[in-house]
Structure formats: C-alpha cells, structure tokens
Design a protein around this motif. Structure first.
Motif, PDB file in Angstrom:
ATOM      1  N   ALA A   2      37.500 -11.573   5.100  1.00 17.77           N
ATOM      2  CA  ALA A   2      36.176 -10.915   5.025  1.00 17.77           C
ATOM      3  C   ALA A   2      35.665 -11.454   3.590  1.00 17.77           C
ATOM      4  CB  ALA A   2      36.083  -9.457   5.142  1.00 17.77           C
ATOM      5  N   SER A   3      34.365 -11.436   3.495  1.00 21.56           N
ATOM      6  CA  SER A   3      33.856 -11.720   2.218  1.00 21.56           C
ATOM      7  C   SER A   3      34.057 -10.633   1.257  1.00 21.56           C
ATOM      8  CB  SER A   3      32.445 -11.888   2.231  1.00 21.56           C
ATOM      9  OG  SER A   3      31.588 -10.692   2.682  1.00 21.56           O
ATOM     10  N   ASN A   4      33.756 -10.727   0.180  1.00 20.37           N
ATOM     11  CA  ASN A   4      34.111  -9.700  -1.106  1.00 20.37           C
ATOM     12  C   ASN A   4      32.977  -8.515  -0.772  1.00 20.37           C
ATOM     13  OD1 ASN A   4      35.446  -8.659  -3.268  1.00 20.37           O
ATOM     14  ND2 ASN A   4      33.857  -9.535  -4.529  1.00 20.37           N
ATOM     15  N   THR A   5      31.916  -9.059  -0.475  1.00 22.88           N
ATOM     16  CA  THR A   5      30.637  -7.998  -0.411  1.00 22.88           C
ATOM     17  C   THR A   5      31.029  -6.955   0.691  1.00 22.88           C
ATOM     18  OG1 THR A   5      28.993  -9.644  -1.086  1.00 22.88           O
ATOM     19  CG2 THR A   5      28.215  -7.778  -0.212  1.00 22.88           C
ATOM     20  N   SER A   6      31.463  -7.786   1.673  1.00 22.61           N
ATOM     21  CA  SER A   6      31.818  -6.439   2.976  1.00 22.61           C
ATOM     22  C   SER A   6      33.084  -5.615   2.681  1.00 22.61           C
ATOM     23  CB  SER A   6      31.986  -7.443   4.264  1.00 22.61           C
ATOM     24  OG  SER A   6      32.973  -8.239   4.166  1.00 22.61           O
ATOM     25  N   ARG A   9      31.798  -3.056   0.482  1.00 20.94           N
ATOM     26  CA  ARG A   9      30.865  -1.837   1.260  1.00 20.94           C
ATOM     27  C   ARG A   9      31.761  -1.039   2.059  1.00 20.94           C
ATOM     28  NH1 ARG A   9      26.155  -6.106   3.223  1.00 20.94           N
ATOM     29  NH2 ARG A   9      25.000  -5.974   1.256  1.00 20.94           N
ATOM     30  N   VAL A  10      32.840  -1.653   2.507  1.00 15.64           N
ATOM     31  CA  VAL A  10      33.693  -0.866   3.335  1.00 15.64           C
ATOM     32  C   VAL A  10      34.575   0.224   2.394  1.00 15.64           C
ATOM     33  CG1 VAL A  10      35.832  -0.765   4.742  1.00 15.64           C
ATOM     34  CG2 VAL A  10      34.140  -2.391   5.106  1.00 15.64           C
ATOM     35  N   LYS A  11      35.171  -0.321   1.267  1.00 15.00           N
ATOM     36  CA  LYS A  11      35.791   0.538   0.395  1.00 15.00           C
ATOM     37  C   LYS A  11      34.802   1.484  -0.058  1.00 15.00           C
ATOM     38  CE  LYS A  11      38.828  -3.027  -1.448  1.00 15.00           C
ATOM     39  NZ  LYS A  11      39.166  -3.710  -2.716  1.00 15.00           N
ATOM     40  N   ARG A  12      33.568   1.332  -0.346  1.00 17.15           N
ATOM     41  CA  ARG A  12      32.527   2.414  -0.813  1.00 17.15           C
ATOM     42  C   ARG A  12      32.278   3.478   0.245  1.00 17.15           C
ATOM     43  NH1 ARG A  12      28.370   3.014  -4.494  1.00 17.15           N
ATOM     44  NH2 ARG A  12      26.626   3.865  -3.524  1.00 17.15           N
ATOM     45  N   LYS A  13      32.302   2.965   1.313  1.00 20.36           N
ATOM     46  CA  LYS A  13      32.114   3.700   2.636  1.00 20.36           C
ATOM     47  C   LYS A  13      33.279   4.683   2.618  1.00 20.36           C
ATOM     48  CE  LYS A  13      32.711   2.516   6.875  1.00 20.36           C
ATOM     49  NZ  LYS A  13      33.792   3.141   7.444  1.00 20.36           N
ATOM     50  N   ASN A  14      34.290   4.333   2.559  1.00 18.96           N
ATOM     51  CA  ASN A  14      35.507   5.039   2.606  1.00 18.96           C
ATOM     52  C   ASN A  14      35.675   5.938   1.467  1.00 18.96           C
ATOM     53  OD1 ASN A  14      36.424   3.860   5.184  1.00 18.96           O
ATOM     54  ND2 ASN A  14      37.686   2.238   4.173  1.00 18.96           N
ATOM     55  N   LYS A  15      35.505   5.581   0.494  1.00 19.85           N
ATOM     56  CA  LYS A  15      35.458   6.532  -0.797  1.00 19.85           C
ATOM     57  C   LYS A  15      34.582   7.627  -0.641  1.00 19.85           C
ATOM     58  CE  LYS A  15      35.590   6.157  -5.761  1.00 19.85           C
ATOM     59  NZ  LYS A  15      35.628   5.342  -6.992  1.00 19.85           N
ATOM     60  N   HIS A  16      33.195   7.366  -0.101  1.00 21.08           N
ATOM     61  CA  HIS A  16      32.233   8.689  -0.057  1.00 21.08           C
ATOM     62  C   HIS A  16      32.932   9.518   1.008  1.00 21.08           C
ATOM     63  CE1 HIS A  16      28.659   6.171  -1.862  1.00 21.08           C
ATOM     64  NE2 HIS A  16      29.506   6.771  -2.913  1.00 21.08           N
ATOM     65  N   GLU A  17      33.230   9.103   2.093  1.00 21.21           N
ATOM     66  CA  GLU A  17      33.749   9.891   3.373  1.00 21.21           C
ATOM     67  C   GLU A  17      34.952  10.679   2.801  1.00 21.21           C
ATOM     68  OE1 GLU A  17      34.819   7.359   6.574  1.00 21.21           O
ATOM     69  OE2 GLU A  17      32.886   6.982   7.018  1.00 21.21           O
ATOM     70  N   SER A  18      35.796  10.210   1.904  1.00 19.39           N
ATOM     71  CA  SER A  18      37.104  10.895   1.470  1.00 19.39           C
ATOM     72  C   SER A  18      36.586  11.909   0.528  1.00 19.39           C
ATOM     73  CB  SER A  18      38.109   9.978   1.052  1.00 19.39           C
ATOM     74  OG  SER A  18      37.586   9.409  -0.215  1.00 19.39           O
ATOM     75  N   GLN A  19      35.463  11.567  -0.441  1.00 20.48           N
ATOM     76  CA  GLN A  19      34.935  12.350  -1.455  1.00 20.48           C
ATOM     77  C   GLN A  19      34.503  13.576  -0.761  1.00 20.48           C
ATOM     78  OE1 GLN A  19      32.618  10.118  -3.765  1.00 20.48           O
ATOM     79  NE2 GLN A  19      33.998   9.599  -5.146  1.00 20.48           N
ATOM     80  N   GLY A  20      33.708  13.652   0.376  1.00 16.00           N
ATOM     81  CA  GLY A  20      33.026  14.463   1.207  1.00 16.00           C
ATOM     82  C   GLY A  20      34.237  15.420   1.674  1.00 16.00           C
ATOM     83  N   ARG A  21      35.355  14.707   2.277  1.00 13.73           N
ATOM     84  CA  ARG A  21      36.255  15.458   3.042  1.00 13.73           C
ATOM     85  C   ARG A  21      36.848  16.445   1.969  1.00 13.73           C
ATOM     86  NH1 ARG A  21      39.582  11.663   4.370  1.00 13.73           N
ATOM     87  NH2 ARG A  21      37.867  10.716   5.715  1.00 13.73           N
ATOM     88  N   ARG A  22      37.178  15.673   0.533  1.00 15.37           N
ATOM     89  CA  ARG A  22      37.819  16.393  -0.304  1.00 15.37           C
ATOM     90  C   ARG A  22      37.245  17.798  -0.860  1.00 15.37           C
ATOM     91  NH1 ARG A  22      38.319  11.786  -3.946  1.00 15.37           N
ATOM     92  NH2 ARG A  22      40.197  10.641  -2.827  1.00 15.37           N
ATOM     93  N   ARG A  23      35.801  17.328  -0.943  1.00 13.10           N
ATOM     94  CA  ARG A  23      35.074  18.568  -1.296  1.00 13.10           C
ATOM     95  C   ARG A  23      34.932  19.685  -0.282  1.00 13.10           C
ATOM     96  NH1 ARG A  23      29.858  20.268  -0.074  1.00 13.10           N
ATOM     97  NH2 ARG A  23      29.735  18.616   1.530  1.00 13.10           N
TER      98      ARG A  23
END
Length: 52
Positions: A2-6, A9-23
């Motif tokens: 996969a490209s660095n951009t994709s 994006r996946v890492k960012r999406k996962n980070k945001h989801e886990s931050q919400g779950r932690r909250r």
C-alpha cells in the motif's frame, strides 16, 4: 504494498476510533454510584437524618 498515504489514512482512522473508545471507557468507568455514596446524605441507619 500500500502507498504511504493510504497507510497514514488507515492509521489516523484507527487512532481516532481508539481515542473515542478510550474516552467512552473513561466515562463509563464510574457511571453508577455505590450504595454508600447514594445514601450518604441520609445519615447512619437508626439515627435521625442530618439537617440540611
């Protein structure tokens, strides 16, 4: 591969989801008060309630 951009994006999406779950987990940790805390204002059993 996969490209660095994709990958970013996946890492960012996962980070945001886990931050919400932690909250949400932090909020849910003490959602229910104990019976001691709930009835603390009523005073000890068998004695008159304290005046406010």
């Amino acid at each position: 591969m996969a490209s660095n951009t994709s990958a970013t994006r996946v890492k960012r999406k996962n980070k945001h989801e886990s931050q919400g779950r932690r909250r949400k987990n932090k909020l849910a940790k003490r959602s229910t008060v104990s019976t001691t805390e709930l009835f603390a204002a009523l005073g000890e059993p068998g004695k008159p309630a304290p005046r406010s």
